[in-house]
Design an enzyme around this catalytic site. Sequence first.
Site, PDB file in Angstrom:
ATOM      1  N   GLU A 179      -3.642  40.352 -61.115  1.00  0.00           N
ATOM      2  CA  GLU A 179      -4.995  40.558 -61.628  1.00  0.00           C
ATOM      3  C   GLU A 179      -4.980  41.635 -62.714  1.00  0.00           C
ATOM      4  OE1 GLU A 179      -7.810  38.792 -61.158  1.00  0.00           O
ATOM      5  OE2 GLU A 179      -8.256  40.109 -62.829  1.00  0.00           O
ATOM      6  N   LYS A 234       2.947  42.029 -64.802  1.00  0.00           N
ATOM      7  CA  LYS A 234       1.836  42.886 -64.357  1.00  0.00           C
ATOM      8  C   LYS A 234       2.225  44.361 -64.461  1.00  0.00           C
ATOM      9  CE  LYS A 234      -1.724  44.643 -62.636  1.00  0.00           C
ATOM     10  NZ  LYS A 234      -2.990  44.741 -63.333  1.00  0.00           N
ATOM     11  N   CYS A 290      -3.858  52.604 -60.161  1.00  0.00           N
ATOM     12  CA  CYS A 290      -2.718  51.742 -60.501  1.00  0.00           C
ATOM     13  C   CYS A 290      -1.749  52.239 -61.566  1.00  0.00           C
ATOM     14  CB  CYS A 290      -3.236  50.363 -60.885  1.00  0.00           C
ATOM     15  SG  CYS A 290      -3.999  49.549 -59.483  1.00  0.00           S
TER      16      CYS A 290
HETATM   17  P1  NAD Z   1      -8.243  48.410 -52.056  1.00  0.00           P
HETATM   18  O1  NAD Z   1      -7.591  49.490 -51.296  1.00  0.00           O
HETATM   19  O2  NAD Z   1      -9.576  48.626 -52.683  1.00  0.00           O
HETATM   20  O3  NAD Z   1      -8.408  47.130 -51.102  1.00  0.00           O
HETATM   21  C1  NAD Z   1      -7.386  46.636 -50.302  1.00  0.00           C
HETATM   22  C2  NAD Z   1      -7.998  46.169 -48.985  1.00  0.00           C
HETATM   23  O4  NAD Z   1      -6.994  45.505 -48.223  1.00  0.00           O
HETATM   24  C3  NAD Z   1      -8.532  47.289 -48.094  1.00  0.00           C
HETATM   25  O5  NAD Z   1      -9.898  47.090 -47.849  1.00  0.00           O
HETATM   26  C4  NAD Z   1      -7.691  47.202 -46.823  1.00  0.00           C
HETATM   27  O6  NAD Z   1      -8.430  47.489 -45.644  1.00  0.00           O
HETATM   28  C5  NAD Z   1      -7.251  45.755 -46.840  1.00  0.00           C
HETATM   29  N1  NAD Z   1      -6.046  45.474 -46.062  1.00  0.00           N
HETATM   30  C6  NAD Z   1      -4.853  46.125 -46.105  1.00  0.00           C
HETATM   31  N2  NAD Z   1      -3.970  45.529 -45.282  1.00  0.00           N
HETATM   32  C7  NAD Z   1      -4.615  44.486 -44.708  1.00  0.00           C
HETATM   33  C8  NAD Z   1      -4.222  43.482 -43.781  1.00  0.00           C
HETATM   34  N3  NAD Z   1      -2.978  43.420 -43.326  1.00  0.00           N
HETATM   35  N4  NAD Z   1      -5.142  42.588 -43.404  1.00  0.00           N
HETATM   36  C9  NAD Z   1      -6.389  42.610 -43.884  1.00  0.00           C
HETATM   37  N5  NAD Z   1      -6.819  43.522 -44.777  1.00  0.00           N
HETATM   38  C10 NAD Z   1      -5.936  44.450 -45.188  1.00  0.00           C
HETATM   39  O7  NAD Z   1      -7.183  47.941 -53.153  1.00  0.00           O
HETATM   40  P2  NAD Z   1      -7.496  47.250 -54.562  1.00  0.00           P
HETATM   41  O8  NAD Z   1      -7.872  48.277 -55.574  1.00  0.00           O
HETATM   42  O9  NAD Z   1      -8.378  46.077 -54.352  1.00  0.00           O
HETATM   43  O10 NAD Z   1      -6.039  46.761 -54.980  1.00  0.00           O
HETATM   44  C11 NAD Z   1      -5.426  45.677 -54.314  1.00  0.00           C
HETATM   45  C12 NAD Z   1      -4.208  45.268 -55.114  1.00  0.00           C
HETATM   46  O11 NAD Z   1      -4.602  44.819 -56.424  1.00  0.00           O
HETATM   47  C13 NAD Z   1      -3.204  46.393 -55.340  1.00  0.00           C
HETATM   48  O12 NAD Z   1      -1.914  45.862 -55.312  1.00  0.00           O
HETATM   49  C14 NAD Z   1      -3.516  46.857 -56.764  1.00  0.00           C
HETATM   50  O13 NAD Z   1      -2.384  47.403 -57.410  1.00  0.00           O
HETATM   51  C15 NAD Z   1      -3.926  45.574 -57.436  1.00  0.00           C
HETATM   52  N6  NAD Z   1      -4.848  45.724 -58.570  1.00  0.00           N
HETATM   53  C16 NAD Z   1      -5.890  46.602 -58.492  1.00  0.00           C
HETATM   54  C17 NAD Z   1      -6.784  46.699 -59.557  1.00  0.00           C
HETATM   55  C18 NAD Z   1      -7.950  47.645 -59.528  1.00  0.00           C
HETATM   56  O14 NAD Z   1      -8.622  47.769 -60.534  1.00  0.00           O
HETATM   57  N7  NAD Z   1      -8.236  48.322 -58.427  1.00  0.00           N
HETATM   58  C19 NAD Z   1      -6.626  45.865 -60.675  1.00  0.00           C
HETATM   59  C20 NAD Z   1      -5.566  44.977 -60.702  1.00  0.00           C
HETATM   60  C21 NAD Z   1      -4.684  44.905 -59.641  1.00  0.00           C
HETATM   61  C1  UGA Z   2      -6.123  49.301 -65.523  1.00  0.00           C
HETATM   62  C2  UGA Z   2      -5.823  48.189 -66.523  1.00  0.00           C
HETATM   63  O1  UGA Z   2      -6.609  48.415 -67.699  1.00  0.00           O
HETATM   64  C3  UGA Z   2      -6.139  46.830 -65.929  1.00  0.00           C
HETATM   65  O2  UGA Z   2      -5.765  45.797 -66.849  1.00  0.00           O
HETATM   66  C4  UGA Z   2      -5.374  46.658 -64.627  1.00  0.00           C
HETATM   67  O3  UGA Z   2      -5.699  45.429 -64.020  1.00  0.00           O
HETATM   68  C5  UGA Z   2      -5.720  47.796 -63.680  1.00  0.00           C
HETATM   69  O4  UGA Z   2      -5.406  49.062 -64.323  1.00  0.00           O
HETATM   70  C6  UGA Z   2      -4.932  47.785 -62.409  1.00  0.00           C
HETATM   71  O5  UGA Z   2      -3.873  47.188 -62.340  1.00  0.00           O
HETATM   72  O6  UGA Z   2      -5.426  48.449 -61.504  1.00  0.00           O
HETATM   73  P1  UGA Z   2      -8.292  50.565 -64.678  1.00  0.00           P
HETATM   74  O7  UGA Z   2      -7.303  51.516 -64.099  1.00  0.00           O
HETATM   75  O8  UGA Z   2      -9.359  50.034 -63.813  1.00  0.00           O
HETATM   76  O9  UGA Z   2      -7.519  49.296 -65.265  1.00  0.00           O
HETATM   77  O10 UGA Z   2      -9.008  51.237 -65.914  1.00  0.00           O
HETATM   78  P2  UGA Z   2      -8.582  51.521 -67.439  1.00  0.00           P
HETATM   79  O11 UGA Z   2      -9.701  51.185 -68.307  1.00  0.00           O
HETATM   80  O12 UGA Z   2      -7.277  50.918 -67.771  1.00  0.00           O
HETATM   81  O13 UGA Z   2      -8.425  53.109 -67.456  1.00  0.00           O
HETATM   82  C7  UGA Z   2      -7.380  53.755 -66.764  1.00  0.00           C
HETATM   83  C8  UGA Z   2      -7.410  55.233 -67.081  1.00  0.00           C
HETATM   84  O14 UGA Z   2      -7.009  55.468 -68.435  1.00  0.00           O
HETATM   85  C9  UGA Z   2      -8.797  55.859 -66.934  1.00  0.00           C
HETATM   86  O15 UGA Z   2      -8.689  57.132 -66.352  1.00  0.00           O
HETATM   87  C10 UGA Z   2      -9.283  55.950 -68.364  1.00  0.00           C
HETATM   88  O16 UGA Z   2     -10.238  56.956 -68.548  1.00  0.00           O
HETATM   89  C11 UGA Z   2      -7.985  56.259 -69.082  1.00  0.00           C
HETATM   90  N1  UGA Z   2      -8.032  55.880 -70.510  1.00  0.00           N
HETATM   91  C12 UGA Z   2      -8.162  54.586 -70.870  1.00  0.00           C
HETATM   92  C13 UGA Z   2      -7.928  56.872 -71.481  1.00  0.00           C
HETATM   93  O17 UGA Z   2      -7.802  58.059 -71.159  1.00  0.00           O
HETATM   94  N2  UGA Z   2      -7.960  56.510 -72.800  1.00  0.00           N
HETATM   95  C14 UGA Z   2      -8.082  55.214 -73.190  1.00  0.00           C
HETATM   96  O18 UGA Z   2      -8.095  54.962 -74.416  1.00  0.00           O
HETATM   97  C15 UGA Z   2      -8.189  54.231 -72.200  1.00  0.00           C
END
Ligand code: NAD
Ligand code: UGA
Length: 476
Positions: A179, A234, A290
């Site tokens: 994602e 990713k 992340c």
């Molecule tokens: P999160 O902590 O918000 O959510 C994860 C959820 O999974 C929690 O609610 C937890 O209780 C649940 N969970 C864990 N183990 C479980 C199990 N065995 N059965 C059922 N539920 C379970 O995490 P997130 O931010 O949604 O991130 C999830 C993944 O997506 C991570 O690998 C992260 O790197 C990736 N990711 C996150 C973002 C983002 O913006 N947060 C963007 C892209 C990718």
């Molecule tokens: C980032 C990536 O942008 C997503 O594509 C990815 O899916 C996600 O991580 C993930 O894997 O979790 P996110 O962390 O939600 O998304 O937010 P961003 O907009 O990327 O910002 C990350 C950090 O960088 C923030 O603290 C932001 O303030 C900082 N940032 C971003 C800067 O300081 N300068 C910039 O120009 C851009």
Amino acid sequence: MEIKNICCIGAGYVGGPTMSVIASQCPHLRITVVDSNPERIDAWNGPDLNKLPIYEPGLAEVVAEARGRNLFFSKDIDRAILEADMIFISVNTPTKTYGKGKGMAADLKFVESCARQIAAVATSDKIVVEKSTIPVRTASSIKNILTQADGGQPDGQADEQAGGRMGRGINFHVLSNPEFLSEGTAVQDLLKPDRVLIGGDNEEAIQALTAIYAHWVPAERIITTNLWSAELSKLTANAFLAQRVSSINAISELCEVTGADVDEVARAVGADSRIGPKFLKASVGFGGSCFQKDILNLVYIARSYQLHAVADYWEQVILLNRHQRRRFADKIVRTLYDTVSGKKIAFLGWAFKKDTNDSRESAAIYVADALLAEEAEITVCDPRVSSARIYADLDALGSRSPEENRRLLKVEKDPYDTMKGAYAIAVLTEWDEFKMYDWPRIYQNMQKPAFIFDGRRLLDAQKMESIGFDYYAIGG
Ligand code: NAD
Ligand code: UGA
């Protein structure tokens, strides 16, 4: 392969919004989002859409449309697995805090437990989709776990030759579908993604997932690759994005000593179409759950293959980010006549970026920690992050007792109370509403000289100086 029922394990920042958008775009699919945290599920099912567990602009509307129609949030994980044709694993993959790879590698215990539960419960064929961010080649481990937990063959190769058929005659196909959404713009990112990436080794399974996205994503934006390329892409995408932020932040320090202005430099550099303007905003440092985690993971993987030059290269992105947070805190102490002991410093913002209630790895946590070590008294105001979350973030660092954190740091609801009597203001998050405050009133109620340290280059420098503030923006 016709998909009718989808299960998503993990109702977090990714699972919740992603499944809500799929449900809204594909009313013919029945989607059940499950989580081992029952409170999270209750919150997703709550009557007040303003109190969903995740704040994202536009999310409440999408949930309102689909919830109860074809989108369900449930605590019954086994049942959702049993009924699903396709299962997304969307659980957290944090940096390991113990054992081998501590502080570097991704902790895959939650992913593994999902795979084991799927293997134990499933009675029919499943496509298992890695939505979580995981190290390259994790799909191989998932396949092996599905096989062995199911009593099948321990060798992944043998399973592949058998077309993914496992011990009890169940077909499991594993796809990687990382994602790329950003928090704060998750709904828009999901509705109009730059690309959707699907990695796999089974054409039918790839087609089944492609067909779902094709309901709203143009075909040319759906990229298919092999499993390992999708997994590694990713980590690489996040590393490149974070690298741009560290690159401009490195230049911001140079700007401060030379009289250049980092926004002007970023504009000039970003106008080159080969470089582009995005992700060149200097800041107090990137946060979020992340960037750091995924780069540490990349560094760990490179080192595990003895690729030390590769590992050192990417590690520098993290080191520079830590330096940026530290030097921001140091600048505050130095400017306040080398002591902040007993001085009130007001923090505007705690979230790691605007438009989210997420504060994981936010720069604010580390700047606060450094200032509290100097006995500063901090007040914090953030439009979305709760005081419980703010104290939990600080307590997790373990630098001082929870009592001490609560004595030295106060969370305020009212911004004017937050800044009243302060010696300095530190802008840690770029919330738009901060710009609208009554700044002359704030100036009047502060100690003089009244300092602003703008870690986001959010406020208008000329306006602040004309009011009387001593205004300092990161990057000159
Ligand atoms: P999160 O902590 O918000 O959510 C994860 C959820 O999974 C929690 O609610 C937890 O209780 C649940 N969970 C864990 N183990 C479980 C199990 N065995 N059965 C059922 N539920 C379970 O995490 P997130 O931010 O949604 O991130 C999830 C993944 O997506 C991570 O690998 C992260 O790197 C990736 N990711 C996150 C973002 C983002 O913006 N947060 C963007 C892209 C990718
Ligand atoms: C980032 C990536 O942008 C997503 O594509 C990815 O899916 C996600 O991580 C993930 O894997 O979790 P996110 O962390 O939600 O998304 O937010 P961003 O907009 O990327 O910002 C990350 C950090 O960088 C923030 O603290 C932001 O303030 C900082 N940032 C971003 C800067 O300081 N300068 C910039 O120009 C851009």
